[in-house]
Design an enzyme around this catalytic site. Sequence first.
Site, PDB file in Angstrom:
ATOM      1  N   ASP A  17       0.850  -1.185   0.000  1.00  0.00           N
ATOM      2  CA  ASP A  17       0.000   0.000   0.000  1.00  0.00           C
ATOM      3  C   ASP A  17       0.893   1.244   0.000  1.00  0.00           C
ATOM      4  O   ASP A  17       2.097   1.153   0.295  1.00  0.00           O
ATOM      5  CB  ASP A  17      -0.898  -0.039   1.237  1.00  0.00           C
ATOM      6  CG  ASP A  17      -1.896   1.104   1.271  1.00  0.00           C
ATOM      7  OD1 ASP A  17      -2.397   1.479   0.188  1.00  0.00           O
ATOM      8  OD2 ASP A  17      -2.173   1.623   2.365  1.00  0.00           O
ATOM      9  N   ASP A  19      -0.431   5.115   0.809  1.00  0.00           N
ATOM     10  CA  ASP A  19      -0.807   6.073   1.846  1.00  0.00           C
ATOM     11  C   ASP A  19      -0.675   5.428   3.224  1.00  0.00           C
ATOM     12  O   ASP A  19      -1.284   4.401   3.497  1.00  0.00           O
ATOM     13  CB  ASP A  19      -2.247   6.553   1.653  1.00  0.00           C
ATOM     14  CG  ASP A  19      -2.429   7.336   0.369  1.00  0.00           C
ATOM     15  OD1 ASP A  19      -1.490   8.048  -0.016  1.00  0.00           O
ATOM     16  OD2 ASP A  19      -3.500   7.228  -0.248  1.00  0.00           O
TER      17      ASP A  19
END
Length: 263
Positions: A17, A19
């Site tokens: 991922d 963010d």
Amino acid sequence: MENNLELLREKKGFICDMDGVIYHGNKLLPGVKEFVEWLYKEGKRFLFLTNSSERSPKELQQKLARMGLEVDESHFYTSALATAAFLSRQAPGCSAYVIGAPGLVGALYNVGITMNDVNPDYVVVGETSSYGFESIQKAVTLVLGGAKLIGTNSDLTGPVEGGIAPACRALTAPIELATGRSAYFVGKPNPLMMRTGLKLLGCHSAEAAMIGDRMDTDVIAGIETGLDTVLALSGVTTRKEIDRYPYRPTYVLGGVGEIPGER
């Protein structure tokens, strides 16, 4: 959980991922440069798989470059691309009314989906800073008129430099409530996006690990796809919140900088 990182380091592929794991806003998180250097040095296959639909892979590449991190554009896949691929398979040549940023609009255009605010086949919602009452009202009218409601991802919130901001599911909720229709969310933890990620990596699920900062999207997505999971405590989910969930990550780390170990 939280032990034997050597087994993690032996994985061939990493789905990561962005963010809350790689950056907050425009700030690179500690240890990220070392982690990416390790990925390249060890010849690991890796993919930055983000639920954010705001930016294209090229824009994400340039964003990291501005923060001093050089990563090839081929290492990025977004929920905007996943949504565009899903709609192009479901209804080739369809049209959509879009509440979202240029990354989402561009992804839809690239697969032949046109913009339509009169009688679209779909209403598509993604993250945007220009969210307003008029667009919600328009979306409600179109959904009640027969358009199907699609969300790029089911994140309620996302990490930003100043704290936490509303994300796609929170922006979609008023339309769902006003119409009584439920949106279909394409991004993590939807297996569609995870299977695409593994295909792009060229890895079997047993050979890869999922790294994320959220129990409710990243970790569950990895578990349901058969990957080992790493919860990075650098984003949304805190250590205290882990026990609220009926499933556990394989590893819990402060951040991705812990993965390379001693160098």
